[in-house]
Motif scaffolding. Structure first.
Motif, PDB file in Angstrom:
ATOM      1  N   ALA A 250       0.813  -1.221   0.000  1.00  0.00           N
ATOM      2  CA  ALA A 250       0.000   0.000   0.000  1.00  0.00           C
ATOM      3  C   ALA A 250       0.842   1.266   0.000  1.00  0.00           C
ATOM      4  O   ALA A 250       0.306   2.367   0.141  1.00  0.00           O
ATOM      5  CB  ALA A 250      -0.930  -0.004   1.218  1.00  0.00           C
ATOM      6  N   HIS A 251       2.174   1.107  -0.134  1.00  0.00           N
ATOM      7  CA  HIS A 251       3.094   2.245  -0.177  1.00  0.00           C
ATOM      8  C   HIS A 251       3.003   3.097   1.099  1.00  0.00           C
ATOM      9  O   HIS A 251       2.978   4.334   1.034  1.00  0.00           O
ATOM     10  CB  HIS A 251       2.844   3.116  -1.416  1.00  0.00           C
ATOM     11  CG  HIS A 251       2.933   2.345  -2.697  1.00  0.00           C
ATOM     12  ND1 HIS A 251       4.127   1.981  -3.258  1.00  0.00           N
ATOM     13  CD2 HIS A 251       1.966   1.838  -3.505  1.00  0.00           C
ATOM     14  CE1 HIS A 251       3.905   1.297  -4.367  1.00  0.00           C
ATOM     15  NE2 HIS A 251       2.601   1.192  -4.530  1.00  0.00           N
ATOM     16  N   LEU A 252       2.958   2.435   2.247  1.00  0.00           N
ATOM     17  CA  LEU A 252       2.934   3.121   3.538  1.00  0.00           C
ATOM     18  C   LEU A 252       4.287   2.991   4.215  1.00  0.00           C
ATOM     19  O   LEU A 252       5.132   2.179   3.821  1.00  0.00           O
ATOM     20  CB  LEU A 252       1.833   2.531   4.425  1.00  0.00           C
ATOM     21  CG  LEU A 252       0.409   2.597   3.867  1.00  0.00           C
ATOM     22  CD1 LEU A 252      -0.564   1.917   4.819  1.00  0.00           C
ATOM     23  CD2 LEU A 252      -0.016   4.038   3.620  1.00  0.00           C
ATOM     24  N   ASP A 253       4.496   3.786   5.250  1.00  0.00           N
ATOM     25  CA  ASP A 253       5.745   3.785   6.000  1.00  0.00           C
ATOM     26  C   ASP A 253       5.716   2.629   7.000  1.00  0.00           C
ATOM     27  O   ASP A 253       5.002   2.674   8.007  1.00  0.00           O
ATOM     28  CB  ASP A 253       5.899   5.124   6.735  1.00  0.00           C
ATOM     29  CG  ASP A 253       7.231   5.212   7.486  1.00  0.00           C
ATOM     30  OD1 ASP A 253       8.008   4.226   7.458  1.00  0.00           O
ATOM     31  OD2 ASP A 253       7.489   6.264   8.101  1.00  0.00           O
ATOM     32  N   LEU A 259       1.129   6.056  14.413  1.00  0.00           N
ATOM     33  CA  LEU A 259       0.082   6.906  13.833  1.00  0.00           C
ATOM     34  C   LEU A 259      -0.743   6.127  12.809  1.00  0.00           C
ATOM     35  O   LEU A 259      -0.221   5.219  12.145  1.00  0.00           O
ATOM     36  CB  LEU A 259       0.700   8.132  13.147  1.00  0.00           C
ATOM     37  CG  LEU A 259       1.453   9.117  14.045  1.00  0.00           C
ATOM     38  CD1 LEU A 259       2.159  10.159  13.194  1.00  0.00           C
ATOM     39  CD2 LEU A 259       0.503   9.781  15.024  1.00  0.00           C
ATOM     40  N   PRO A 260      -2.016   6.477  12.648  1.00  0.00           N
ATOM     41  CA  PRO A 260      -2.836   5.853  11.593  1.00  0.00           C
ATOM     42  C   PRO A 260      -2.283   6.209  10.213  1.00  0.00           C
ATOM     43  O   PRO A 260      -1.732   7.296  10.009  1.00  0.00           O
ATOM     44  CB  PRO A 260      -4.222   6.469  11.802  1.00  0.00           C
ATOM     45  CG  PRO A 260      -4.218   7.014  13.193  1.00  0.00           C
ATOM     46  CD  PRO A 260      -2.795   7.427  13.465  1.00  0.00           C
ATOM     47  N   GLN A 261      -2.458   5.298   9.268  1.00  0.00           N
ATOM     48  CA  GLN A 261      -2.036   5.546   7.893  1.00  0.00           C
ATOM     49  C   GLN A 261      -3.107   5.018   6.937  1.00  0.00           C
ATOM     50  O   GLN A 261      -3.798   4.046   7.251  1.00  0.00           O
ATOM     51  CB  GLN A 261      -0.712   4.843   7.576  1.00  0.00           C
ATOM     52  CG  GLN A 261       0.470   5.331   8.389  1.00  0.00           C
ATOM     53  CD  GLN A 261       1.769   4.702   7.908  1.00  0.00           C
ATOM     54  OE1 GLN A 261       2.250   5.006   6.815  1.00  0.00           O
ATOM     55  NE2 GLN A 261       2.332   3.813   8.714  1.00  0.00           N
ATOM     56  N   GLU A 291      -0.813  -3.124  15.165  1.00  0.00           N
ATOM     57  CA  GLU A 291      -1.575  -2.362  14.179  1.00  0.00           C
ATOM     58  C   GLU A 291      -2.683  -3.225  13.562  1.00  0.00           C
ATOM     59  O   GLU A 291      -2.426  -4.328  13.085  1.00  0.00           O
ATOM     60  CB  GLU A 291      -0.646  -1.878  13.065  1.00  0.00           C
ATOM     61  CG  GLU A 291       0.360  -0.842  13.547  1.00  0.00           C
ATOM     62  CD  GLU A 291       1.378  -0.519  12.480  1.00  0.00           C
ATOM     63  OE1 GLU A 291       1.340   0.607  11.952  1.00  0.00           O
ATOM     64  OE2 GLU A 291       2.212  -1.376  12.173  1.00  0.00           O
ATOM     65  N   LYS A 292      -3.893  -2.699  13.592  1.00  0.00           N
ATOM     66  CA  LYS A 292      -5.006  -3.355  12.915  1.00  0.00           C
ATOM     67  C   LYS A 292      -5.091  -2.815  11.498  1.00  0.00           C
ATOM     68  O   LYS A 292      -5.007  -1.609  11.282  1.00  0.00           O
ATOM     69  CB  LYS A 292      -6.332  -3.113  13.643  1.00  0.00           C
ATOM     70  CG  LYS A 292      -7.530  -3.590  12.831  1.00  0.00           C
ATOM     71  CD  LYS A 292      -8.842  -3.549  13.568  1.00  0.00           C
ATOM     72  CE  LYS A 292      -9.956  -3.986  12.612  1.00  0.00           C
ATOM     73  NZ  LYS A 292     -11.246  -4.205  13.258  1.00  0.00           N
ATOM     74  N   VAL A 293      -5.288  -3.712  10.537  1.00  0.00           N
ATOM     75  CA  VAL A 293      -5.394  -3.321   9.134  1.00  0.00           C
ATOM     76  C   VAL A 293      -6.777  -3.710   8.621  1.00  0.00           C
ATOM     77  O   VAL A 293      -7.226  -4.837   8.828  1.00  0.00           O
ATOM     78  CB  VAL A 293      -4.320  -4.019   8.271  1.00  0.00           C
ATOM     79  CG1 VAL A 293      -4.452  -3.583   6.810  1.00  0.00           C
ATOM     80  CG2 VAL A 293      -2.929  -3.709   8.789  1.00  0.00           C
ATOM     81  N   VAL A 294      -7.440  -2.763   7.986  1.00  0.00           N
ATOM     82  CA  VAL A 294      -8.700  -3.053   7.299  1.00  0.00           C
ATOM     83  C   VAL A 294      -8.522  -2.691   5.830  1.00  0.00           C
ATOM     84  O   VAL A 294      -8.110  -1.575   5.511  1.00  0.00           O
ATOM     85  CB  VAL A 294      -9.890  -2.277   7.893  1.00  0.00           C
ATOM     86  CG1 VAL A 294     -11.151  -2.525   7.075  1.00  0.00           C
ATOM     87  CG2 VAL A 294     -10.117  -2.670   9.344  1.00  0.00           C
ATOM     88  N   MET A 295      -8.813  -3.649   4.957  1.00  0.00           N
ATOM     89  CA  MET A 295      -8.707  -3.428   3.514  1.00  0.00           C
ATOM     90  C   MET A 295     -10.093  -3.495   2.899  1.00  0.00           C
ATOM     91  O   MET A 295     -10.751  -4.539   2.953  1.00  0.00           O
ATOM     92  CB  MET A 295      -7.783  -4.471   2.881  1.00  0.00           C
ATOM     93  CG  MET A 295      -6.336  -4.321   3.296  1.00  0.00           C
ATOM     94  SD  MET A 295      -5.261  -5.611   2.622  1.00  0.00           S
ATOM     95  CE  MET A 295      -5.529  -6.921   3.817  1.00  0.00           C
ATOM     96  N   ARG A 296     -10.561  -2.393   2.344  1.00  0.00           N
ATOM     97  CA  ARG A 296     -11.864  -2.339   1.669  1.00  0.00           C
ATOM     98  C   ARG A 296     -11.662  -2.702   0.205  1.00  0.00           C
ATOM     99  O   ARG A 296     -10.895  -2.048  -0.510  1.00  0.00           O
ATOM    100  CB  ARG A 296     -12.461  -0.937   1.818  1.00  0.00           C
ATOM    101  CG  ARG A 296     -13.640  -0.619   0.903  1.00  0.00           C
ATOM    102  CD  ARG A 296     -14.874  -1.444   1.184  1.00  0.00           C
ATOM    103  NE  ARG A 296     -15.377  -1.300   2.530  1.00  0.00           N
ATOM    104  CZ  ARG A 296     -16.238  -0.367   2.926  1.00  0.00           C
ATOM    105  NH1 ARG A 296     -16.676   0.536   2.050  1.00  0.00           N
ATOM    106  NH2 ARG A 296     -16.672  -0.333   4.166  1.00  0.00           N
TER     107      ARG A 296
END
Length: 576
Positions: A250-253, A259-261, A291-296
């Protein structure tokens, strides 16, 4: 037991030798169990085989369709073992574990499970079809088991192929800076699992993937038709590697864990011979244990743009289409997150999308790309808000403007002024029903006369699950109970209430797919007078109903009468 079973069925005159020979030939070509092949060929029935085995070996037969098994019992036998031996633990009494099997003579399975669990094993016979459905229900399908196995492989083993060669990630041109976390996130088992997770969600029709870390558990759930279903529980030690892999896609840090991303994954994949391009909207949120990840999942194939198939009653649809066909004014769609507002708005602008019309949208995020429509992604962090985008739109000579959401006074004020100066404005709000939307706008600071003159139509909506067509059946409900939920005595007397029993098609839930409930309030002269005098939402509702408005509950009752949705679903989503 395959050949032995066939011989026993021939001996009991339930099968001819010719049928057995044909079934053995088909089994040798297609694989699988002989019992399943005999049933598929129609030589014997599923329950015949079950009753025969029960009588032959003196083992009780059990009907799994109406049985609720405790989670603690299911977890006694690992999912891969249940699939391998085709067994399901159904109860535990003291030191004895009752095990549903299709082959009660499989001593290897019973010995393995006895050694694994430490309990004595008591077999019961279940039909092959019912047992397979129950195993899928409690453990997940074979693809879910594949996910689990990938995680359970030793990390040292690097003999995996890169998962799903038919899938490629659409990368941006910018290089991604990664730190030491990348090493673990790029190991083959992690890469394979995340790829399978993304494709498995598409196959199962999921709208969201939830990756959730807890103190002693790490689980993955899919939201299917509005409900969450647990798919697997990977080892907790793999948490950081999995989440880092998703963040890289997802091209995140991946170094930022405080922090939320928000990001996006774009994939091209081949499913069932069809090439698809999919978007996943990714949200990462720091929680107590990681970290919780939610993918829509944003699958354009699931976007329903035919307004006649969304669930509108004819009267409500006529009001809505009349409102959006007007050259100016405002139409608002309201409802909670996940109620289908975006689909309704996209259906509206698709209807209005002609070569002679300039349509501009400001969205956060842009969920689907639509040809011929100018779509703008809102970016609050650089100052591109809904309000600033809307100001720019008015200098772009638009005919129709779609504002993803009215969140504040500034956006509401500009949208209303645009609607009063020759533009059709479509937007959304978060309110419980159509009448309360008027009060919400005035609470934002909009003058009553502006609301009364600009707003033409307000649509409130909800989504309810459809009854599965494959297992739909009629049930008896007391007439008074139907009257209590809002039906007229005449409707309650004549209606046939439908409900899904649960089958393999709907994963034993009784529901498959969703349908919208719609409350469409037309702002006519009488309602405008009430708005100008500061009437509350209750007064607006009463007048709207007198003028023919179909409420959310009434829309739900129509779905019950038509056999589309169940009483439970409608009562859960609407109020009288």
């Amino acid at each position: 037991m395959s050949k032995k079973l066939g011989e026993l069925l021939v001996k009991a005159s339930l099968l001819t030798q010719e049928q057995l020979d044909e079934a053995v030939n088909v089994q040798s070509q297609e694989g699988g169990r002989l019992g399943g092949t005999l049933i598929k060929l129609g030589f014997v029935k599923d329950d015949q085989v079950t009753q025969f085995l029960s009588k032959q070996y003196g083992v009780p037969a059990i009907n799994l369709s109406n049985l609720q098994i405790e989670t603690t019992v299911v977890k006694l036998v690992p999912s891969d073992v249940a699939h391998k031996y085709h067994v399901l633990p159904i109860s535990r009494q003291g030191a004895t574990l009752t095990l549903a099997m299709i082959d009660p003579t499989n001593v290897f399975a019973m010995d393995d499970i006895k050694f694994m669990t430490g309990y004595n094993v008591e077999p019961v016979v279940a039909s092959e079809m019912a047992l397979q459905e129950a195993i899928n229900q409690y453990y997940g399908s074979g693809s879910s088991i594949e996910l689990q196995k990938v995680f359970e492989m030793q990390m040292e083993a690097q003999e995996f192929e890169d998962a799903d060669s038919e899938m490629e990630v659409i990368e941006d041109e910018d290089e991604i800076d990664v730190n030491s976390l990348q090493d673990s996130s790029e190991q083959a088992p992690v890469v394979k699992l995340v790829n399978i997770m993304l494709t498995d969600a598409v196959r199962k029709g999921a709208s969201d993937i939830h990756v959730e870390p807890y103190e002693k558990e790490f689980r993955v759930r899919y939201r299917i038709d509005g409900l969450l279903y647990e798919q697997m529980t990977p080892p907790l030690k793999m948490r950081d590697a999995i989440i880092s892999r998703i963040k890289i896609l997802a091209h995140l840090d991946i170094a930022e864990k405080r922090l939320p991303q928000d990001g996006r994954i774009k994939l091209k994949m081949s499913l069932d011979g069809k090439r698809k391009e999919l978007d996943y909207r990714v949200s990462v949120l720091p929680t107590l244990f990681g970290e919780k990840v939610v993918m829509r999942l944003l699958d354009s194939d699931n976007l329903m743009l035919d307004m006649t198939k969304l669930g509108f009653e004819k009267h409500s649809l006529d009001i809505f289409t009349t409102a959006i066909d007007k050259p100016w004014g405002m139409c608002l769609v309201t409802g909670p997150t996940g109620s289908g507002k975006t689909n309704t708005l996209y259906s509206a602008i698709q209807r209005l999308n002609t070569p002679g019309t300039n349509i501009m949208t400001a969205e956060d995020p842009v969920e689907f790309n639509m040809a011929g429509i100018n779509q703008v992604q809102v970016r609050e962090n650089i100052g591109l808000s809904f309000a600033s985008a809307l100001r720019s739109f008015l200098r772009q000579d638009p005919n129709i403007v779609l504002v993803g959401e009215i969140r504040d006074f500034e956006t509401a004020e500009i949208a209303i002024k645009a609607s009063l100066t020759g533009h059709l404005v479509l937007s959304t709000l978060h309110t419980n029903d159509a009448p309360s939307t008027v009060n919400r706008l005035m609470n934002m600071g909009i003058e009553p006369f502006l609301v009364a003159t600009s707003v033409h139509c307000i649509v409130a909506q909800r989504l309810t699950r459809r009854i599965c067509k494959e297992c739909k059946n009629t049930i008896d409900i007391p007439v008074q109970a139907l009257i209590d939920i809002g039906m007229t005595p005449q409707e309650a007397e004549s209606v046939q209430i439908q409900e899904g029993r649960g089958c393999a098609v709907c994963n034993n839930t009784g529901s498959k797919g969703r349908v919208g409930l719609y409350e469409v309030m037309e702002i006519g002269d009488e309602l405008r007078e009430l708005i100008l005098t500061g009437a509350n939402s209750l007064e607006l509702r009463e007048t709207a109903v007198e003028n023919g408005m179909i409420t959310l509950r009434r829309s739900g009752l129509f779905k019950i009468i038509e056999g589309i949705s169940s009483i439970e679903e409608v009562v859960k989503e609407t109020v009288l």
